[in-house]
Design a protein around this motif. Structure first.
Motif, PDB file in Angstrom:
ATOM      1  N   GLY A  92       2.620   0.722  -1.528  1.00  0.00           N
ATOM      2  CA  GLY A  92       1.909   1.615  -0.615  1.00  0.00           C
ATOM      3  C   GLY A  92       0.449   1.246  -0.562  1.00  0.00           C
ATOM      4  O   GLY A  92       0.085   0.170  -0.094  1.00  0.00           O
ATOM      5  N   GLY A  93      -0.417   2.128  -1.072  1.00  0.00           N
ATOM      6  CA  GLY A  93      -1.849   1.880  -0.979  1.00  0.00           C
ATOM      7  C   GLY A  93      -2.599   2.383  -2.190  1.00  0.00           C
ATOM      8  O   GLY A  93      -2.008   2.774  -3.199  1.00  0.00           O
ATOM      9  N   VAL A  94      -3.918   2.364  -2.085  1.00  0.00           N
ATOM     10  CA  VAL A  94      -4.818   2.717  -3.180  1.00  0.00           C
ATOM     11  C   VAL A  94      -5.565   3.987  -2.786  1.00  0.00           C
ATOM     12  O   VAL A  94      -6.030   4.117  -1.644  1.00  0.00           O
ATOM     13  N   TYR A  95      -5.691   4.921  -3.752  1.00  0.00           N
ATOM     14  CA  TYR A  95      -6.349   6.196  -3.466  1.00  0.00           C
ATOM     15  C   TYR A  95      -7.632   6.324  -4.282  1.00  0.00           C
ATOM     16  O   TYR A  95      -7.583   6.466  -5.508  1.00  0.00           O
ATOM     17  N   PRO A  96      -8.827   6.293  -3.631  1.00  0.00           N
ATOM     18  CA  PRO A  96     -10.079   6.503  -4.353  1.00  0.00           C
ATOM     19  C   PRO A  96     -10.389   7.989  -4.467  1.00  0.00           C
ATOM     20  O   PRO A  96     -10.239   8.747  -3.506  1.00  0.00           O
ATOM     21  N   TYR A  97     -10.840   8.429  -5.662  1.00  0.00           N
ATOM     22  CA  TYR A  97     -11.286   9.806  -5.825  1.00  0.00           C
ATOM     23  C   TYR A  97     -12.546  10.025  -4.983  1.00  0.00           C
ATOM     24  O   TYR A  97     -13.422   9.151  -4.934  1.00  0.00           O
ATOM     25  N   ALA A 104     -10.640   6.168   2.263  1.00  0.00           N
ATOM     26  CA  ALA A 104     -11.462   4.969   2.417  1.00  0.00           C
ATOM     27  C   ALA A 104     -10.882   3.823   1.588  1.00  0.00           C
ATOM     28  O   ALA A 104     -10.205   4.048   0.582  1.00  0.00           O
ATOM     29  N   PRO A 105     -11.154   2.584   1.982  1.00  0.00           N
ATOM     30  CA  PRO A 105     -10.672   1.435   1.198  1.00  0.00           C
ATOM     31  C   PRO A 105     -11.435   1.290  -0.108  1.00  0.00           C
ATOM     32  O   PRO A 105     -12.575   1.733  -0.239  1.00  0.00           O
ATOM     33  N   VAL A 106     -10.789   0.655  -1.088  1.00  0.00           N
ATOM     34  CA  VAL A 106     -11.402   0.323  -2.377  1.00  0.00           C
ATOM     35  C   VAL A 106     -11.707  -1.165  -2.379  1.00  0.00           C
ATOM     36  O   VAL A 106     -10.821  -1.984  -2.068  1.00  0.00           O
ATOM     37  N   PRO A 107     -12.927  -1.585  -2.725  1.00  0.00           N
ATOM     38  CA  PRO A 107     -13.228  -3.026  -2.759  1.00  0.00           C
ATOM     39  C   PRO A 107     -12.479  -3.718  -3.893  1.00  0.00           C
ATOM     40  O   PRO A 107     -12.347  -3.174  -4.990  1.00  0.00           O
ATOM     41  N   ALA A 108     -12.010  -4.932  -3.630  1.00  0.00           N
ATOM     42  CA  ALA A 108     -11.274  -5.680  -4.644  1.00  0.00           C
ATOM     43  C   ALA A 108     -12.117  -5.929  -5.885  1.00  0.00           C
ATOM     44  O   ALA A 108     -11.588  -6.018  -7.000  1.00  0.00           O
ATOM     45  N   SER A 109     -13.435  -6.012  -5.726  1.00  0.00           N
ATOM     46  CA  SER A 109     -14.310  -6.274  -6.871  1.00  0.00           C
ATOM     47  C   SER A 109     -14.288  -5.147  -7.892  1.00  0.00           C
ATOM     48  O   SER A 109     -14.657  -5.361  -9.053  1.00  0.00           O
ATOM     49  N   ASP A 110     -13.849  -3.954  -7.494  1.00  0.00           N
ATOM     50  CA  ASP A 110     -13.811  -2.829  -8.436  1.00  0.00           C
ATOM     51  C   ASP A 110     -12.730  -2.976  -9.493  1.00  0.00           C
ATOM     52  O   ASP A 110     -12.727  -2.229 -10.476  1.00  0.00           O
TER      53      ASP A 110
END
Length: 307
Positions: A139-144, A5-11
């Motif tokens: 690449g990308g961002v990986y949320p736990y 899933a995507p990570v919001p920039a606000s995080d």
């Protein structure tokens, strides 16, 4: 493997703290030269309910002492992520959310011939230490899954200064951001990330209570791709003197990586009730079962048994 899933920039910014004494928000940044000859990491951890911030920064490398800054009594910044205290200034700036961070530091560090001396009184040669480094997402961002934390594979470039030495940096790295309760003194864990020579990036974490695994997660990012969550993570290690691992391994589904610790930058962690944990972190070389190699960092949290 599955998409994430995507990570919001606000995080990327600071979060409202919870009420727990060990509620923590931290930002990690590490880097490694492609040949494993040099590396370093930075961690800023805010503990608002303990009234302090922790700051760690280091440089490790072949034929040189560990150069480290460990300060567990830094005033919490009123806003942003710039910290100042005696002998230390450090700034952590979001240039473009989820894409680009810049870090600066001016400090006095301790140089140690034996990294295990960080578990003692941390006495060594006092040396000027600083850096101006950039972490750019690769690449990308990986949320736990189910936890407020995410991992970001990066390219890292800039300069590190030690004494009169000025070192150009251009390598791979990893950064992460987490918030929530962080109990260093109860749970064992291992965290590892790698950049392989074909462009593959990996990350794996396993958390245990005694011999019982509580949580594990990880990703493999193919060359030119984005992180894909793996279904199963397992790991192990053989410990040497002072609990510093001599070797280790991690499995991410069918990808097997042998871990060779090259240079350690450990930290001794003392809790609010006097409990302790040893935290060896190492610049490592990795070898896959198919012959690919790479570099990165691995950490092992080692709580001291009660009594």
């Amino acid at each position: 493997m599955t998409d994430v899933a995507p990570v919001p920039a606000s995080d990327e910014g600071r979060h409202a703290p919870g009420p727990e004494p060990l509620w923590n928000e931290s930002w990690y940044f590490d880097w490694a030269q492609p040949d494993g000859s040099l590396g370093g990491y930075v961690r800023l951890g805010l503990y608002p309910n303990l009234g302090v911030a922790w700051y760690w920064g280091c440089l490790v490398g072949e034929g040189r002492p560990l150069v480290t800054v460990i300060d567990h009594e830094v005033p919490i910044p009123t806003s942003g992520l710039e910290v100042r205290t005696e002998g230390l200034w450090a700034a952590h700036n979001v240039e473009t959310p989820l894409d680009h961070w810049s870090l600066g530091c001016e400090s006095f560090a301790v140089a140690l011939d034996d990294p295990a001396e960080t578990y003692g009184d941390l006495r060594g040669d006092r040396v000027p230490f600083g850096f101006d480094l950039e972490w750019e997402t690769e690449g990308g961002v990986y949320p736990y899954p189910g936890i407020d934390r995410y991992e970001v594979p990066c390219r890292v470039h800039g300069e590190v200064l030690v004494g009169q030495e000025r070192i150009a940096i251009d390598g791979s790295g990893q950064r992460d951001h987490s918030w929530g309760v962080r109990d260093w003194w109860t749970y064992h864990w291992s965290w590892t990330s790698s950049a392989l020579d074909d462009g593959t990036r990996t990350h794996a974490t396993q958390v245990a209570l005694g011999d019982d695994e509580l949580f594990s997660t990880g990703y493999v990012q193919p060359p030119g791709g984005t992180p894909r969550a793996v279904g199963h993570v397992s790991r192990g290690q053989d410990l040497g003197r002072e609990g510093l691992p001599d070797r280790g391994w991690v499995h991410l589904d069918d990808l097997e990586l042998a871990i060779e610790p090259l240079h350690f930058s450990p930290v001794l962690l003392t809790g609010p009730e006097g409990q302790t944990s040893r935290f060896p972190r190492a610049l490592c070389r990795y070898r896959a079962g198919d012959g690919r190699t790479g570099v990165g960092w691995t950490e092992w949290n080692q709580p001291t048994p009660a009594g």
